[in-house]
Enzyme design. Structure first.
Site, PDB file in Angstrom:
ATOM      1  CD1 TRP A  13      42.557-137.653  -9.713  1.00  0.00           C
ATOM      2  CD2 TRP A  13      41.765-139.685  -8.931  1.00  0.00           C
ATOM      3  NE1 TRP A  13      41.324-137.733  -9.189  1.00  0.00           N
ATOM      4  CE2 TRP A  13      40.955-138.893  -8.783  1.00  0.00           C
ATOM      5  CE3 TRP A  13      41.465-141.157  -8.885  1.00  0.00           C
ATOM      6  CZ2 TRP A  13      39.576-139.364  -8.024  1.00  0.00           C
ATOM      7  CZ3 TRP A  13      40.587-141.623  -8.134  1.00  0.00           C
ATOM      8  CH2 TRP A  13      39.582-140.521  -7.604  1.00  0.00           C
ATOM      9  CE  LYS A  14      49.340-135.318 -14.411  1.00  0.00           C
ATOM     10  NZ  LYS A  14      50.355-134.192 -14.781  1.00  0.00           N
ATOM     11  CG  HIS A  96      49.018-135.796 -20.188  1.00  0.00           C
ATOM     12  ND1 HIS A  96      50.471-135.312 -19.732  1.00  0.00           N
ATOM     13  CD2 HIS A  96      48.240-134.983 -19.317  1.00  0.00           C
ATOM     14  CE1 HIS A  96      50.244-134.841 -18.695  1.00  0.00           C
ATOM     15  NE2 HIS A  96      49.029-134.302 -18.433  1.00  0.00           N
ATOM     16  CD  GLU A  98      52.551-135.892 -16.935  1.00  0.00           C
ATOM     17  OE1 GLU A  98      51.576-136.765 -16.880  1.00  0.00           O
ATOM     18  OE2 GLU A  98      52.586-134.974 -16.274  1.00  0.00           O
ATOM     19  CD  GLU A 166      47.203-130.924 -19.464  1.00  0.00           C
ATOM     20  OE1 GLU A 166      46.525-130.575 -18.401  1.00  0.00           O
ATOM     21  OE2 GLU A 166      47.648-131.836 -19.815  1.00  0.00           O
ATOM     22  N   GLY A 172      52.813-129.318 -13.500  1.00  0.00           N
ATOM     23  CA  GLY A 172      53.466-129.430 -12.199  1.00  0.00           C
ATOM     24  C   GLY A 172      54.726-128.786 -11.501  1.00  0.00           C
ATOM     25  N   GLY A 225      45.998-131.474 -12.467  1.00  0.00           N
ATOM     26  CA  GLY A 225      46.750-132.760 -12.152  1.00  0.00           C
ATOM     27  C   GLY A 225      46.696-132.734 -10.740  1.00  0.00           C
ATOM     28  N   GLY A 226      47.679-132.144 -10.071  1.00  0.00           N
ATOM     29  CA  GLY A 226      48.248-132.308  -8.573  1.00  0.00           C
ATOM     30  C   GLY A 226      46.902-132.035  -7.842  1.00  0.00           C
TER      31      GLY A 226
HETATM   32  O1  LIG Z   1      47.810-133.468 -15.380  1.00  0.00           O
HETATM   33  C1  LIG Z   1      47.233-132.616 -15.708  1.00  0.00           C
HETATM   34  C2  LIG Z   1      46.158-132.468 -16.407  1.00  0.00           C
HETATM   35  O2  LIG Z   1      46.284-133.559 -17.392  1.00  0.00           O
HETATM   36  C3  LIG Z   1      48.384-131.406 -16.219  1.00  0.00           C
HETATM   37  O3  LIG Z   1      49.630-132.380 -16.508  1.00  0.00           O
HETATM   38  C4  LIG Z   1      48.408-130.548 -15.157  1.00  0.00           C
HETATM   39  O4  LIG Z   1      48.969-131.036 -14.015  1.00  0.00           O
HETATM   40  P1  LIG Z   1      49.154-130.311 -12.849  1.00  0.00           P
HETATM   41  O5  LIG Z   1      50.189-128.948 -13.106  1.00  0.00           O
HETATM   42  O6  LIG Z   1      49.876-130.945 -11.589  1.00  0.00           O
HETATM   43  O7  LIG Z   1      47.842-129.657 -12.322  1.00  0.00           O
END
Ligand SMILES: O=C(CO)[C@H](O)COP(=O)(O)O
Length: 243
Positions: A13-14, A96, A98, A166, A172, A225-226
């Protein structure tokens, strides 16, 4: 999928939402959890305790998004693995991209955190993945292999540690690697881990592409993620992993 490995669909969920949002999202995920798939949600630290308490005894596990390598001490703003375990977390995402980018995390630092996580009884989910420049230079497999070798501590495989591929450029962005590219990296990951290690794919996983991605060899689930912020989407992805 890998025969014999139960899929894991994890939601990262960041840094999103209020406590009320987190409680509602967790409840919606719990209410729709499909059979045959392990579900994990990873809220922000400040929401973790409430969400974990609500999920106690429910078929949805709860995890942290990071932890410190030390068990305690003068580390302002950080959270120890034992603290995550204490409030009901069972997993923790580590390394991660990020955090590697925003906080300068290195493979050695991720390895130390994973050791702490295992010591605290948590299942670490270690993230690896190449940048777009590295992929375009033909270095994706070598970069990912180096990250795995540098980030996974001794005892990681025996402790049931999870590896998530990833690609940084797919996070994202709505862009995903080709199925062949995902399969190629996951084959490398399988060779570097064990036949029982869960290997997740993450990066713009959506209900529309989940079935195809989750059907690839050595893809044993997804780190989302999103799409994990929308219960219906997260559950549709989980459904695509089911029997
Ligand atoms: O958040 C994620 C899972 O760790 C990864 O960064 C993928 O994000 P998303 O592209 O928003 O699904």
């Amino acid at each position: 999928m890998t025969p014999g490995i139960r899929p894991l669909i994890a939601g990262n969920w960041k840094m999103h939402g209020t406590l009320r949002d987190a409680a509602a999202l967790a409840e919606a995920v719990r209410a729709g959890a499909p059979a045959g798939v392990d579900l994990l949600i990873c809220p922000p630290f400040v929401h973790l305790h409430v969400v974990a308490a609500a999920m106690l005894g429910q078929p949805v596990a709860v995890g942290g998004q990071d932890c410190h390598a030390a068990a305690k001490g003068a580390h302002t703003g950080d959270v120890a693995a034992v603290m995550l375990r204490d409030v009901g977390a069972t997993h923790v995402i580590l390394g991660h991209s990020e955090r590697r980018a925003d906080h300068g995390e290195t493979d050695a630092g991720v390895r130390a955190k994973a050791e702490a996580a295992i010591g605290a009884g948590l299942t670490p989910i270690i993230c690896v993945g190449e940048t777009l420049a590295q992929r375009e230079a033909g270095e994706a497999e070598a970069v990912v292999a180096a990250q795995v070798k540098g980030s996974l501590p001794e005892g990681f495989l025996a402790a049931g540690g999870v590896v998530a591929y990833e690609p940084v450029w797919a996070i994202g962005t709505g862009r995903t690697p080709t199925e062949a590219d995902i399969a190629a990296i996951h084959a490398v990951l399988r060779g570097l881990t064990s036949p029982a290690t869960r290997l997740l794919y993450g990066g713009s996983v959506k209900p529309a592409n989940a079935k195809a991605i989750l059907g690839l060899p050595h893809v044993d689930g997804a780190l989302v993620g999103g799409a994990s912020l929308v219960a219906a989407d997260f559950l549709a992805i989980a459904g695509a992993a089911g029997p």
